[in-house]
Design an enzyme around this catalytic site. Sequence first.
Site, PDB file in Angstrom:
ATOM      1  N   LEU A 120       0.577  -0.922  -0.171  1.00 45.81           N
ATOM      2  CA  LEU A 120      -0.306  -0.154  -0.187  1.00 45.81           C
ATOM      3  C   LEU A 120       0.697   1.308   0.114  1.00 45.81           C
ATOM      4  O   LEU A 120       2.329   1.361   0.487  1.00 45.81           O
ATOM      5  CB  LEU A 120      -0.765   0.691   1.177  1.00 45.81           C
ATOM      6  CG  LEU A 120      -2.075  -0.979   1.048  1.00 45.81           C
ATOM      7  CD1 LEU A 120      -2.661  -0.763   2.319  1.00 45.81           C
ATOM      8  CD2 LEU A 120      -3.227  -0.587   0.100  1.00 45.81           C
ATOM      9  N   ASP A 121       0.307   2.575  -0.899  1.00 40.84           N
ATOM     10  CA  ASP A 121       1.062   3.485  -0.456  1.00 40.84           C
ATOM     11  C   ASP A 121       1.037   3.972   0.598  1.00 40.84           C
ATOM     12  O   ASP A 121       0.360   4.203   1.460  1.00 40.84           O
ATOM     13  CB  ASP A 121       0.373   4.608  -1.314  1.00 40.84           C
ATOM     14  CG  ASP A 121       0.917   4.216  -2.761  1.00 40.84           C
ATOM     15  OD1 ASP A 121       1.884   3.840  -3.144  1.00 40.84           O
ATOM     16  OD2 ASP A 121       0.034   4.984  -3.829  1.00 40.84           O
TER      17      ASP A 121
END
Length: 337
Positions: free
Chosen positions: A57-58
């Site tokens: 995930l960013d």
Amino acid sequence: GILLVDKPSGVTSFKVVDHVRRQLVKTFPELDSRRGNRRPRGAPKPPRFKCGHAGTLDPLASGLLVILVGKGSRLSPFLMGLDKTYAATVRFGAATDSLDRDGQVVLEASIPEDPGLLEAALSGFRGEIMQVPPVISALKRDGKALYKRVRAGEDVAEPDARPVTIHQLELEQVRWPGEKDGRFVYEADLVVSCSSGTYIRSLARDLAQAAGTEGHIQELRRLRVGPFEVEGTLEGVMDLNGTVLAGAMLPLAAGLPHVPDLVLDDVEAALVRQGGQPQTDWLARLSAAPVASGKTGPLFKLVTGDGELVAVVQVDPETGIPRTSAVIPANPLEPGD
């Protein structure tokens, strides 16, 4: 085992995974074959206790992060390609270099008066589409991640467009404008279900441009990875110690709940763990037909009578012959794997 955690915004997936690994090794030092072991100068280091994830995930994003602990890392190929669902807030009127709020504004644009243009544009992004991934991403070129090239000051060309599939794209709410921190903003909340490899940042950029403006991700939350939902997962993971983390760990057999089981007796389980292949006539005992998982072919699980995972098996679609794709030793928490 497997940990389902609710990653907080503002921290990288790597830091979350590293925290889990460090806390587990701190609590259970026998897991780390490097600790306390002397080795001759120049000798290779023994492998560290593994801890990975089934899709990053960013840093800006929050939500479901599937962490694979120890031998759980062997399930990664069957989880990486699963469909995902996100809740996203897109802010309109400006483009950033990273396509999210953490980046620098590189272009500003006027806002259409009619928010109906946004809703009308949604239909063009459902189904299979071609998408250009962000330049600031973990995609590699000549073995080096693009975001590292950008940070090094290189002039990085956009990646090539590639096909992705948007299964669901719904407009939940529009603030046109809304007020935030004493100023007017133009935002839309979306729910997106998509194939693995889809960049929601790129979708926000393209959707904004189709509506006649520019845009970037303001908020992003992952709600689902394949059969796993974020509701009820482990929160505050960065503040938890190894005892709590170990207590929340799911057994490996729970890592593929959407894949059918084939129960083995003790002799059959030992045979597979020693390198033997499942017999074709075993297939009659399957709980359901093999299913594709992510980008793999038809799969099923071999489990013991008490539900312990022995192996993941892939069926050749042409011959129907089953072959093991991952074998799990009897002790799944073994140092160095």
